[in-house]
Enzyme design. Structure first.
Site, short mmCIF file in Angstrom:
data_model
loop_
_atom_site.label_atom_id
_atom_site.label_comp_id
_atom_site.label_asym_id
_atom_site.label_seq_id
_atom_site.Cartn_x
_atom_site.Cartn_y
_atom_site.Cartn_z
N GLY A 10 0.82 -1.20 0.00
CA GLY A 10 0.00 0.00 0.00
C GLY A 10 0.86 1.26 0.00
CB SER A 16 10.17 3.74 -2.95
OG SER A 16 9.10 3.81 -3.86
CB ALA A 34 11.53 8.23 -12.10
CG HIS A 50 11.66 10.72 -4.00
ND1 HIS A 50 10.89 9.60 -4.17
CD2 HIS A 50 11.06 11.43 -3.02
CE1 HIS A 50 9.88 9.63 -3.33
NE2 HIS A 50 9.95 10.73 -2.63
NE ARG A 53 15.25 8.28 -0.31
CZ ARG A 53 14.12 8.13 -0.98
NH1 ARG A 53 13.11 8.94 -0.77
NH2 ARG A 53 13.98 7.18 -1.89
NE ARG A 54 16.83 7.72 -6.96
CZ ARG A 54 15.68 8.33 -7.17
NH1 ARG A 54 14.66 8.13 -6.36
NH2 ARG A 54 15.54 9.16 -8.18
CG ASP A 80 9.27 3.80 -7.24
OD1 ASP A 80 8.06 3.53 -7.25
OD2 ASP A 80 9.86 4.25 -6.24
#
Length: 168
Positions: A10, A16, A34, A50, A53-54, A80
């Site tokens: 969910g 991810s 993406a 995102h 952060r990666r 993703d």
């Protein structure tokens, strides 16, 4: 030889994060594909956060539909996500069967290359039944595509409240 891993669950279940963690265990320089269409500034900012952060060890690819355009042979790839990818196909036709066939065909072309594929998807059918006909059709489409990928997958992981549950 190709390896397909499907991570499902969910919203905000940790899908991810688990996919990224797994990719980094398998490769020092994974690829992140993406599939989202950027509709507004808020979403653009979310994408930027995102990516930040990666970090620099990731190769980031933005691809809304045609995953097979990218030859990622030998790489570890996080895709993703399937839900947004299907939305991009469905948005053009609003036809479940046509979208399902196009998505299956593109999935098969993409995964024909030897690589490790980590697909992230949503279990949108786990909630209540919508009173919106188009949303019900999309939920069916998503469920059928998830089943298709799960059949082909070597591993399936269900994320529940940040906890991975191995299904296959």
């Amino acid at each position: 030889m190709s390896r397909i891993i499907l991570i499902t669950g969910g919203q905000r279940s940790g899908k991810s994060s688990k996919a990224e963690e797994l990719a980094l265990q398998l490769s020092a320089h994974p690829v992140y594909v993406a599939t989202a269409h950027i509709w507004d500034d808020e979403f653009r900012e979310r994408v930027r956060r995102h990516q930040e952060r990666r970090g620099p060890c990731w190769t980031n690819i933005e691809e809304e539909k045609y995953l097979s355009r990218h030859d990622l042979t030998g790489r570890v790839i996080v895709i993703d996500c399937i839900t947004l990818w299907l939305t991009n196909f469905f948005f053009e036709t609003s036809d479940v069967q046509q979208t399902l066939e196009a998505a299956k065909s593109e999935f098969d072309r993409f995964t024909a290359h030897d690589a490790t594929y980590i697909f992230v998807t949503n279990e949108i059918g786990s909630g209540g039944t919508s009173d919106n006909a188009l949303q019900r059709q999309f939920t069916d489409l998503q469920g059928w595509m998830n089943q298709y990928i799960a059949q082909k997958a070597n591993e399936v992981i269900l994320m529940v409240s940040g906890i991975p549950v191995k299904i296959k």
